[in-house]
Design a protein around this motif. Sequence first.
Motif, PDB file in Angstrom:
ATOM      1  N   GLY A  56       0.784  -1.231   0.000  1.00 13.19           N
ATOM      2  CA  GLY A  56       0.000   0.000   0.000  1.00 13.19           C
ATOM      3  C   GLY A  56       0.811   1.275   0.000  1.00 13.19           C
ATOM      4  O   GLY A  56       0.293   2.341  -0.344  1.00 13.19           O
ATOM      5  N   HIS A  57       2.074   1.206   0.385  1.00 14.65           N
ATOM      6  CA  HIS A  57       2.892   2.420   0.444  1.00 14.65           C
ATOM      7  C   HIS A  57       3.388   2.826  -0.943  1.00 14.65           C
ATOM      8  O   HIS A  57       3.662   1.978  -1.791  1.00 14.65           O
ATOM      9  N   THR A  58       3.528   4.128  -1.141  1.00 20.34           N
ATOM     10  CA  THR A  58       4.069   4.648  -2.400  1.00 20.34           C
ATOM     11  C   THR A  58       5.500   5.157  -2.225  1.00 20.34           C
ATOM     12  O   THR A  58       6.138   5.527  -3.193  1.00 20.34           O
ATOM     13  N   GLN A  59       5.976   5.182  -0.981  1.00 21.96           N
ATOM     14  CA  GLN A  59       7.346   5.572  -0.686  1.00 21.96           C
ATOM     15  C   GLN A  59       8.084   4.383  -0.059  1.00 21.96           C
ATOM     16  O   GLN A  59       7.469   3.390   0.311  1.00 21.96           O
ATOM     17  N   ALA A  60       9.390   4.494   0.045  1.00 19.52           N
ATOM     18  CA  ALA A  60      10.183   3.423   0.653  1.00 19.52           C
ATOM     19  C   ALA A  60       9.746   3.217   2.096  1.00 19.52           C
ATOM     20  O   ALA A  60       9.708   4.169   2.889  1.00 19.52           O
ATOM     21  N   THR A  61       9.401   1.992   2.438  1.00 17.97           N
ATOM     22  CA  THR A  61       8.957   1.688   3.796  1.00 17.97           C
ATOM     23  C   THR A  61      10.153   1.583   4.735  1.00 17.97           C
ATOM     24  O   THR A  61      11.285   1.289   4.312  1.00 17.97           O
ATOM     25  N   THR A  62       9.917   1.814   6.014  1.00 19.23           N
ATOM     26  CA  THR A  62      10.997   1.803   7.005  1.00 19.23           C
ATOM     27  C   THR A  62      10.783   0.759   8.099  1.00 19.23           C
ATOM     28  O   THR A  62      11.750   0.201   8.598  1.00 19.23           O
ATOM     29  N   MET A  63       9.551   0.509   8.501  1.00 24.76           N
ATOM     30  CA  MET A  63       9.288  -0.496   9.523  1.00 24.76           C
ATOM     31  C   MET A  63       7.795  -0.737   9.653  1.00 24.76           C
ATOM     32  O   MET A  63       6.980   0.005   9.111  1.00 24.76           O
ATOM     33  N   ALA A  64       7.437  -1.807  10.367  1.00 21.56           N
ATOM     34  CA  ALA A  64       6.031  -2.121  10.629  1.00 21.56           C
ATOM     35  C   ALA A  64       5.952  -2.804  11.986  1.00 21.56           C
ATOM     36  O   ALA A  64       6.895  -3.481  12.411  1.00 21.56           O
ATOM     37  N   ARG A  65       4.814  -2.627  12.667  1.00 17.35           N
ATOM     38  CA  ARG A  65       4.666  -3.247  13.986  1.00 17.35           C
ATOM     39  C   ARG A  65       3.234  -3.724  14.190  1.00 17.35           C
ATOM     40  O   ARG A  65       2.276  -3.016  13.885  1.00 17.35           O
ATOM     41  N   PHE A  66       3.124  -4.956  14.697  1.00 13.06           N
ATOM     42  CA  PHE A  66       1.825  -5.524  15.043  1.00 13.06           C
ATOM     43  C   PHE A  66       1.235  -4.774  16.230  1.00 13.06           C
ATOM     44  O   PHE A  66       1.955  -4.364  17.157  1.00 13.06           O
ATOM     45  N   SER A  67      -0.095  -4.613  16.221  1.00 14.64           N
ATOM     46  CA  SER A  67      -0.779  -4.074  17.393  1.00 14.64           C
ATOM     47  C   SER A  67      -0.763  -5.100  18.514  1.00 14.64           C
ATOM     48  O   SER A  67      -0.485  -6.289  18.297  1.00 14.64           O
ATOM     49  N   SER A  68      -1.064  -4.673  19.723  1.00 15.38           N
ATOM     50  CA  SER A  68      -1.053  -5.571  20.879  1.00 15.38           C
ATOM     51  C   SER A  68      -2.081  -6.678  20.742  1.00 15.38           C
ATOM     52  O   SER A  68      -1.899  -7.783  21.266  1.00 15.38           O
ATOM     53  N   SER A  69      -3.158  -6.399  20.028  1.00 17.68           N
ATOM     54  CA  SER A  69      -4.193  -7.421  19.816  1.00 17.68           C
ATOM     55  C   SER A  69      -3.828  -8.373  18.678  1.00 17.68           C
ATOM     56  O   SER A  69      -4.359  -9.477  18.586  1.00 17.68           O
ATOM     57  N   GLY A  70      -2.946  -7.923  17.797  1.00 17.69           N
ATOM     58  CA  GLY A  70      -2.580  -8.716  16.638  1.00 17.69           C
ATOM     59  C   GLY A  70      -3.488  -8.532  15.440  1.00 17.69           C
ATOM     60  O   GLY A  70      -3.239  -9.101  14.377  1.00 17.69           O
ATOM     61  N   TYR A  71      -4.561  -7.725  15.597  1.00 18.81           N
ATOM     62  CA  TYR A  71      -5.513  -7.536  14.507  1.00 18.81           C
ATOM     63  C   TYR A  71      -5.011  -6.551  13.455  1.00 18.81           C
ATOM     64  O   TYR A  71      -5.383  -6.648  12.282  1.00 18.81           O
ATOM     65  N   PRO A  98       2.171  11.812  10.788  1.00 20.24           N
ATOM     66  CA  PRO A  98       2.426  12.473  12.075  1.00 20.24           C
ATOM     67  C   PRO A  98       3.708  13.293  12.107  1.00 20.24           C
ATOM     68  O   PRO A  98       3.809  14.251  12.883  1.00 20.24           O
ATOM     69  N   ILE A  99       4.732  12.926  11.308  1.00 16.25           N
ATOM     70  CA  ILE A  99       5.961  13.705  11.212  1.00 16.25           C
ATOM     71  C   ILE A  99       6.309  13.880   9.738  1.00 16.25           C
ATOM     72  O   ILE A  99       5.752  13.207   8.870  1.00 16.25           O
ATOM     73  N   SER A 100       7.248  14.775   9.465  1.00 23.22           N
ATOM     74  CA  SER A 100       7.494  15.165   8.075  1.00 23.22           C
ATOM     75  C   SER A 100       8.576  14.350   7.387  1.00 23.22           C
ATOM     76  O   SER A 100       8.787  14.508   6.190  1.00 23.22           O
ATOM     77  N   ASP A 101       9.282  13.511   8.134  1.00 24.09           N
ATOM     78  CA  ASP A 101      10.374  12.748   7.524  1.00 24.09           C
ATOM     79  C   ASP A 101      10.282  11.286   7.951  1.00 24.09           C
ATOM     80  O   ASP A 101       9.241  10.836   8.406  1.00 24.09           O
ATOM     81  N   ARG A 102      11.361  10.571   7.862  1.00 22.09           N
ATOM     82  CA  ARG A 102      11.421   9.126   8.038  1.00 22.09           C
ATOM     83  C   ARG A 102      10.832   8.652   9.372  1.00 22.09           C
ATOM     84  O   ARG A 102      11.128   9.209  10.424  1.00 22.09           O
ATOM     85  N   ILE A 103       9.997   7.621   9.307  1.00 21.15           N
ATOM     86  CA  ILE A 103       9.512   6.929  10.502  1.00 21.15           C
ATOM     87  C   ILE A 103      10.545   5.885  10.907  1.00 21.15           C
ATOM     88  O   ILE A 103      10.868   4.982  10.127  1.00 21.15           O
ATOM     89  N   ASN A 104      11.077   6.006  12.118  1.00 19.12           N
ATOM     90  CA  ASN A 104      12.081   5.049  12.590  1.00 19.12           C
ATOM     91  C   ASN A 104      11.494   3.945  13.460  1.00 19.12           C
ATOM     92  O   ASN A 104      12.042   2.841  13.513  1.00 19.12           O
ATOM     93  N   ASP A 105      10.401   4.229  14.163  1.00 21.11           N
ATOM     94  CA  ASP A 105       9.790   3.208  15.016  1.00 21.11           C
ATOM     95  C   ASP A 105       8.341   3.577  15.281  1.00 21.11           C
ATOM     96  O   ASP A 105       7.942   4.746  15.195  1.00 21.11           O
ATOM     97  N   LEU A 106       7.566   2.551  15.585  1.00 19.48           N
ATOM     98  CA  LEU A 106       6.161   2.700  15.935  1.00 19.48           C
ATOM     99  C   LEU A 106       5.874   1.844  17.162  1.00 19.48           C
ATOM    100  O   LEU A 106       6.457   0.771  17.329  1.00 19.48           O
ATOM    101  N   GLY A 107       4.980   2.323  18.009  1.00 16.60           N
ATOM    102  CA  GLY A 107       4.597   1.556  19.193  1.00 16.60           C
ATOM    103  C   GLY A 107       3.105   1.637  19.439  1.00 16.60           C
ATOM    104  O   GLY A 107       2.468   2.655  19.151  1.00 16.60           O
ATOM    105  N   TRP A 108       2.537   0.537  19.960  1.00 16.53           N
ATOM    106  CA  TRP A 108       1.119   0.476  20.314  1.00 16.53           C
ATOM    107  C   TRP A 108       0.975   0.363  21.834  1.00 16.53           C
ATOM    108  O   TRP A 108       1.818  -0.257  22.491  1.00 16.53           O
ATOM    109  N   ASP A 109      -0.106   0.933  22.369  1.00 11.07           N
ATOM    110  CA  ASP A 109      -0.403   0.663  23.776  1.00 11.07           C
ATOM    111  C   ASP A 109      -1.136  -0.676  23.885  1.00 11.07           C
ATOM    112  O   ASP A 109      -1.470  -1.300  22.869  1.00 11.07           O
ATOM    113  N   HIS A 110      -1.380  -1.158  25.121  1.00 16.14           N
ATOM    114  CA  HIS A 110      -1.936  -2.501  25.295  1.00 16.14           C
ATOM    115  C   HIS A 110      -3.393  -2.596  24.882  1.00 16.14           C
ATOM    116  O   HIS A 110      -3.916  -3.686  24.680  1.00 16.14           O
TER     117      HIS A 110
END
Length: 619
Positions: A56-71, A98-110
Amino acid sequence: MSYTEKEYFAPAPTTIRGQPVRLSASPQNDLFTYASGKTIIIRSLADPSKSSEYTGHTQATTMARFSSSGYYIASGDAQGNVRIWDAKTHTLKSQFRPISDRINDLGWDHESQRVMAVGDGKTNFGHVFLYDSGNTVGCIEGHSRRINACALRQRRPFRAVTCADDGKCVFYFGAPYKYNRALTEHKGFVHDVRYSPDDEMFVSVGADRCIFLYDGKTGDAIRQVAKTDKEGAHTGSIFAVAWSPDAKMLVTSAADRTCKFWDVAADALIGTVCMGDEVGDQQVGNLWAGEHIISLSLSGNINKLQVGVDAPVQVITGHQKTITAAVLTAEKVLYTGSYDGKLCTWDFSKDQACGSAVAVDGSTGGARLDAAATDASSSVVALGFMDNSLRLASDLKITASVALPAEPRSLAMVSLELTLAVLLNDTLVAIASDGQQQQCAGILIPDSQSAPKAVAHSNGLIALGFHDGTVRTYTLSQNNNGNTGSMLQLLPTGTFIEGHNREITVLEFSPQGGVHLASGDAGGKIFVSQAKDGALVTARWGSHTARIYGIAWSPSGLHAASASLDGHLIIWSIERPLKNIQLRNAHLGGTTSVHYLSDTRVVSTGADGGVKVWEITNH
């Protein structure tokens, strides 16, 4: 007519020297995900050969993270975009920047409601928002340089921590998340920070080779694990850290090309895994999910580890860059080469899945593979590289190399002793080999006023495609006194094929005697002609919209498949020229080659670095 994607062999993770790479496991510890090019890859932890992709991305991807539920999965790219999508159906749920440049990490709450995105930006380095509406639920501040990682406490009271290139970790109270304090134990870039599974502590690692433990509720520093002056400590920057499921051990991955296991309570080194001596063996990412421990090499190799074992128990390799050329041998072994010069093989000789790639032994000098060819009954392949060389390979290793006057753009292997090459300087050369030495010499092309662009061979017949869109066929006259190129001569057969409006990019004879000759051009058109006299069979194969990269005939010769820059893979029929099967967007960025494994199975490669096997039915 229909098709099914039967197997997908994913590309390796994208890595950048000196920068950590984020891997994420599902809560069920059965899948993990990473970024590769513009694609997000989801692979099985138990069997990494089983994988799927999100495009789905049109730019170079940097990372991905599962939500705490896994959904859900949240993924980020180099332009600061975050896409949140269903982990099973890949349906997009929401998208924000949310920011204007590279996403380095993502986090979900429980609760899988709040997402923290950190990285680089002009005005801020992070943001916390609701996954569905994008409403702000926190302010990321306290850093003066890009943020490398974030971690959220998965139970109340809510806490979060970030680390950055400014040498600090910042602790936050939530929710909403607000600045609490800066943690300044590190003396250099801080590369990773992770909460323990029980949320009682979090750990940080950085370029100073230090490992610090903190209280998970208050953010107070507890102690340093294994001080850098102790025997067994890392000697290079630590890029990643992960906790064991019982929160009793840590695994760290570092630039010193090692992974180390640590006993947290005893403050002791348990074991070290040495990955090699090359720059590509630097370890830039890791995860510990259930019984699965993975560390990522700079070369893209995924190393499966085990506590107490001083070497990887399994290494999964693949391409990090565009697959630029490929060739299938008579034994159904697929050789693939990528933009960075990496050579891999995929064994399709058995009915079951081939598993994963096997790297080819021998140096390519990091040069891009531009062309590949093989003899119809041979396991030897000829490989043409951007460094003006031709290499022969067999049995998973490079066996010979010869310098060429220019970069090869098309190859035809006449026999084990003779290969023809069209070069970038618009000349045709012959490379002769007697098993010990190789010789290269030019061949004069008679009756041609245009530059050659493609070459093919079948049963003594040579076909050349030219810049003006014409195709001519020749026979090859060879002096019996030797096999050097100077003894070779092309004799025109009189067959002349015209009708293309653009230069010829690929030529392919049909099997079983080469009755038909398919020619593809830079405009996406394919003509099929009779090889013996040039009579046109069909000019209706024109559904592509960009350059043709590859054409393959089915073993029966009744169908052909084509690969194109437009990303599509199309299956054609000789008996029904107007009927075709379009595998649209088969590969993101372009489909670079296609080969028939059987009359109903096709394997393709692409600019995304992946290899796919397709099942074609009712055609």
